[in-house]
Design a protein around this motif. Structure first.
Motif, mmCIF file in Angstrom:
data_model
loop_
_atom_site.group_PDB
_atom_site.id
_atom_site.type_symbol
_atom_site.label_atom_id
_atom_site.label_comp_id
_atom_site.label_asym_id
_atom_site.label_seq_id
_atom_site.Cartn_x
_atom_site.Cartn_y
_atom_site.Cartn_z
ATOM 1 N N ALA A 94 0.823 -1.204 0.000
ATOM 2 C CA ALA A 94 0.000 0.000 0.000
ATOM 3 C C ALA A 94 0.858 1.254 0.000
ATOM 4 N N SER A 95 1.930 1.241 0.794
ATOM 5 C CA SER A 95 2.808 2.410 0.887
ATOM 6 C C SER A 95 3.479 2.699 -0.450
ATOM 7 N N ASP A 96 3.959 1.657 -1.117
ATOM 8 C CA ASP A 96 4.635 1.835 -2.414
ATOM 9 C C ASP A 96 3.693 2.417 -3.457
ATOM 10 N N ARG A 97 2.411 2.149 -3.311
ATOM 11 C CA ARG A 97 1.436 2.614 -4.303
ATOM 12 C C ARG A 97 0.588 3.776 -3.783
ATOM 13 N N ARG A 98 1.037 4.338 -2.656
ATOM 14 C CA ARG A 98 0.342 5.455 -2.024
ATOM 15 C C ARG A 98 -1.121 5.115 -1.766
ATOM 16 N N ARG A 99 -1.325 3.883 -1.273
ATOM 17 C CA ARG A 99 -2.662 3.410 -0.924
ATOM 18 C C ARG A 99 -2.818 3.449 0.595
ATOM 19 N N GLU A 100 -3.885 4.074 1.062
ATOM 20 C CA GLU A 100 -4.122 4.149 2.498
ATOM 21 C C GLU A 100 -4.639 2.805 3.027
ATOM 22 N N VAL A 101 -4.197 2.438 4.235
ATOM 23 C CA VAL A 101 -4.683 1.214 4.870
ATOM 24 C C VAL A 101 -5.004 1.478 6.337
ATOM 25 N N SER A 102 -5.901 0.654 6.873
ATOM 26 C CA SER A 102 -6.177 0.618 8.303
ATOM 27 C C SER A 102 -6.068 -0.823 8.768
ATOM 28 N N LEU A 103 -5.657 -0.990 10.007
ATOM 29 C CA LEU A 103 -5.466 -2.315 10.578
ATOM 30 C C LEU A 103 -6.553 -2.583 11.610
ATOM 31 N N GLY A 104 -7.241 -3.701 11.436
ATOM 32 C CA GLY A 104 -8.321 -4.053 12.341
ATOM 33 C C GLY A 104 -7.811 -4.794 13.561
ATOM 34 N N THR A 105 -7.811 -4.120 14.713
ATOM 35 C CA THR A 105 -7.385 -4.719 15.970
ATOM 36 C C THR A 105 -8.602 -4.899 16.877
ATOM 37 N N SER A 106 -8.388 -5.483 18.040
ATOM 38 C CA SER A 106 -9.504 -5.697 18.957
ATOM 39 C C SER A 106 -10.063 -4.394 19.503
ATOM 40 N N ARG A 162 2.089 -4.357 15.889
ATOM 41 C CA ARG A 162 2.626 -5.159 16.988
ATOM 42 C C ARG A 162 1.502 -5.868 17.741
ATOM 43 N N GLU A 163 0.301 -5.240 17.708
ATOM 44 C CA GLU A 163 -0.878 -5.879 18.280
ATOM 45 C C GLU A 163 -1.463 -6.858 17.251
ATOM 46 N N PRO A 164 -2.238 -7.850 17.698
ATOM 47 C CA PRO A 164 -2.870 -8.755 16.735
ATOM 48 C C PRO A 164 -3.743 -7.992 15.737
ATOM 49 N N VAL A 165 -3.587 -8.292 14.461
ATOM 50 C CA VAL A 165 -4.365 -7.664 13.394
ATOM 51 C C VAL A 165 -5.243 -8.741 12.756
ATOM 52 N N TYR A 166 -6.524 -8.492 12.714
ATOM 53 C CA TYR A 166 -7.468 -9.489 12.230
ATOM 54 C C TYR A 166 -7.965 -9.187 10.817
ATOM 55 N N GLN A 167 -7.840 -7.946 10.408
ATOM 56 C CA GLN A 167 -8.304 -7.552 9.080
ATOM 57 C C GLN A 167 -7.554 -6.308 8.646
ATOM 58 N N VAL A 168 -7.222 -6.253 7.370
ATOM 59 C CA VAL A 168 -6.616 -5.049 6.795
ATOM 60 C C VAL A 168 -7.616 -4.446 5.819
ATOM 61 N N VAL A 169 -7.862 -3.157 5.958
ATOM 62 C CA VAL A 169 -8.759 -2.455 5.043
ATOM 63 C C VAL A 169 -7.917 -1.511 4.197
ATOM 64 N N MET A 170 -8.041 -1.642 2.885
ATOM 65 C CA MET A 170 -7.225 -0.849 1.961
ATOM 66 C C MET A 170 -8.119 -0.038 1.034
ATOM 67 N N VAL A 171 -7.795 1.225 0.856
ATOM 68 C CA VAL A 171 -8.513 2.046 -0.121
ATOM 69 C C VAL A 171 -8.187 1.516 -1.511
ATOM 70 N N ALA A 172 -9.209 1.069 -2.219
ATOM 71 C CA ALA A 172 -9.017 0.496 -3.556
ATOM 72 C C ALA A 172 -10.366 0.391 -4.244
ATOM 73 N N THR A 173 -10.405 0.721 -5.514
ATOM 74 C CA THR A 173 -11.646 0.597 -6.279
ATOM 75 C C THR A 173 -11.889 -0.871 -6.615
ATOM 76 N N GLU A 174 -13.094 -1.168 -7.050
ATOM 77 C CA GLU A 174 -13.437 -2.546 -7.390
ATOM 78 C C GLU A 174 -12.557 -3.080 -8.514
ATOM 79 N N GLY A 175 -12.140 -2.199 -9.420
ATOM 80 C CA GLY A 175 -11.293 -2.622 -10.530
ATOM 81 C C GLY A 175 -9.905 -3.055 -10.104
ATOM 82 N N GLU A 176 -9.486 -2.662 -8.906
ATOM 83 C CA GLU A 176 -8.148 -3.024 -8.430
ATOM 84 C C GLU A 176 -8.126 -4.320 -7.632
ATOM 85 N N THR A 177 -9.298 -4.893 -7.405
ATOM 86 C CA THR A 177 -9.379 -6.107 -6.597
ATOM 87 C C THR A 177 -8.519 -7.222 -7.182
ATOM 88 N N GLY A 178 -8.611 -7.421 -8.483
ATOM 89 C CA GLY A 178 -7.863 -8.491 -9.137
ATOM 90 C C GLY A 178 -6.356 -8.350 -8.974
#
Length: 468
Positions: A94-106, A162-178
């Motif tokens: 995500a960082s290399d492509r300037r894509r924002e991400v969030s990490l799903g923690t408890s 460093r905390e357990p991560v259960y899901q990563v959410v990335m900004v991406a259009t439907e066309g980028e899913t593949g």
């Protein structure tokens, strides 16, 4: 089928567009719980977001992060964190492509201000009103605005992970899913928004989480009803006994549903639950009986006939004859089930003819009822009492079985959304696929088998007690 558990998606389903749980939905949840039906959510949101709903609505459990984190009000049932190496690689990608991400923690979804905005009330509203063809433009505008305020920090993300991560959410259009899937074949990508993708472990999903709960709490997927509106709800809707699409759902979700209800702003949840006979919708014209089975059957006739009668009335002779025919068919079926062969059945039917003649002579010898209405009510109540008596002498509890039959009857709606009737008797007809989708016999067999096993267990325990 008998429904033992109901699961709601949150955004666009349990919540209306003002991010509130409507009064009708709250009442529906309370009604389900009074019947002993388990109620929970299945969502891409995290446990911290869901916990207030658990308390405020009295939910039994929650499948969060698309099946990665499952809990009840007092314990964690299951958690499956993403490998640290996978999380790091996703952050780097995500960082290399300037894509924002969030990490799903408890404790929450941490990282991106863009994603925080996208999952906020404002962002959810925008995602519903912006045309799909403008998604990329809106996404780019969001990113530019937020980055000017505070660009995402790569080092902050590596600290969060460093905390357990259960899901990563990335900004991406439907066309980028593949492209993302090709780069990370060992993760699963699901979406609830046109602007972002939820990244979880392969083999995980909302339906898998529901199945895990069922294995622990004693319900099968065929006994589950699910509600949703987004792409990440399709798998659970298809995999459950009844999948309900909200009226505000996308077209592809609606095509996957067993039933399409009204929107999240128009009491869609309550209306669907009423359609399947699990709750009763309030009506200013209908009285509420103390007999719950009566209320369920009235819901059935309200659905099929589009109206019910609230003033006592007498049946005319022709209509009374049709109602008697319906009952007589079931009596013949009752006799047939106990016959060993055709000859026994034919002899039993002959005895039934004789019994009818005998009953006719008996009632004709009595004084005609002063009030036809009272006479008809008296006879129907006696039939009801005798039916319960038959169950008593069989040792069968009819409560759950009645609900199974009721659910099956509520499925007698044709593809045009209406009930069809026999032109003469007004008997409700069955759609062509009714046997395949709603026939109650398999569920009745399971319930009777359960009651048999329970009775045998009681008998065994009693025998052991006597030996001691």
């Amino acid at each position: 089928m008998a429904i033992k558990a109901v699961f709601f998606d949150i955004d666009g389903t349990l919540l209306n567009d003002r991010k509130n749980v409507s009064h009708s939905t709250q009442k529906a949840i309370n009604a389900l719980k009074k019947q002993g039906i388990l109620v929970g959510v299945a969502t891409g949101r995290g446990p911290a977001f869901v916990s207030p709903f658990m308390e405020n609505l009295g939910l039994d459990f929650a499948v969060t992060y698309n099946g990665q984190y499952i809990f009840t009000r007092d314990r964690v049932i299951y958690q499956n964190q993403l490998p640290k190496s996978t999380v790091y690689r996703l952050i780097k990608y995500a960082s290399d492509r300037r894509r924002e991400v969030s990490l799903g923690t408890s404790v929450g979804l941490l990282g991106s201000n863009i994603i925080n905005m996208g999952t906020s009330r404002f962002g959810q509203t925008i995602s519903r009103i912006v045309p799909k063809k403008l998604t990329r433009m809106v996404e780019r505008s969001f990113k530019n605005i937020i980055r000017r305020i505070k660009p995402q920090n790569f080092e902050t993300l590596t600290t969060i992970m460093r905390e357990p991560v259960y899901q990563v959410v990335m900004v991406a259009t439907e066309g980028e899913t593949g492209k993302i899937q090709e780069k990370f074949p060992h993760i699963k990508i699901t979406r609830s928004s046109p602007y972002s993708a939820d990244l979880i472990s392969q083999g995980q999903s909302k339906i898998k989480g529901i199945e895990r709960l069922g294995n622990q709490l004693g319900f099968d997927l065929s006994e589950v009803m699910t509600f949703g509106d987004s792409e990440n709800d399709i798998e659970m809707m298809v995999g459950s006994g009844i999948g309900v699409a909200m009226g505000n759902a996308t077209e592809v979700v609606k095509q996957s549903a067993s039933y399409i209800t009204d929107s999240n702003n128009q009491d869609g949840i309550a209306k669907a639950l009423s359609h399947y006979g699990l709750i009763h919708l309030d009506s200013e014209n209908d009285f509420l009986s103390s007999d719950e089975n009566f209320n369920k059957v009235r819901d059935f006739h309200r659905l099929m006939d589009e109206e019910t009668n609230n003033t006592p009335r007498v049946y005319g002779l022709e209509e009374a004859g049709h109602r008697a025919d319906f009952k007589l068919e079931e009596i013949v079926e009752f006799i047939y089930a106990g016959s060993q062969n055709d000859q026994e059945f034919e002899e039993a039917v002959q005895k039934l003819h004789q019994a009818i003649d005998k009953a006719a002579a008996k009632v004709q010898s009595k004084e005609h009822p002063e009030s036809p209405l009272i006479g008809q009510v008296d006879a129907l109540v006696d039939l009801l009492y005798l039916t319960y008596g038959s169950f008593v002498l069989m040792g069968v509890d009819p409560g759950s079985i009645f609900n199974i039959v009721h659910s099956a009857n509520m499925g007698k709606i044709f593809p045009d959304g209406k009930a069809h009737f026999d032109p003469v008797t007004h008997k409700i007809l069955k759609p062509d696929d009714w046997e395949e989708r709603f026939a109650p016999e398999p569920a009745i067999k399971r319930e009777v088998d359960r009651q048999l096993q329970k009775a045998l267990s009681r008998s065994t325990q009693s025998d052991k007690s006597e030996i001691r």
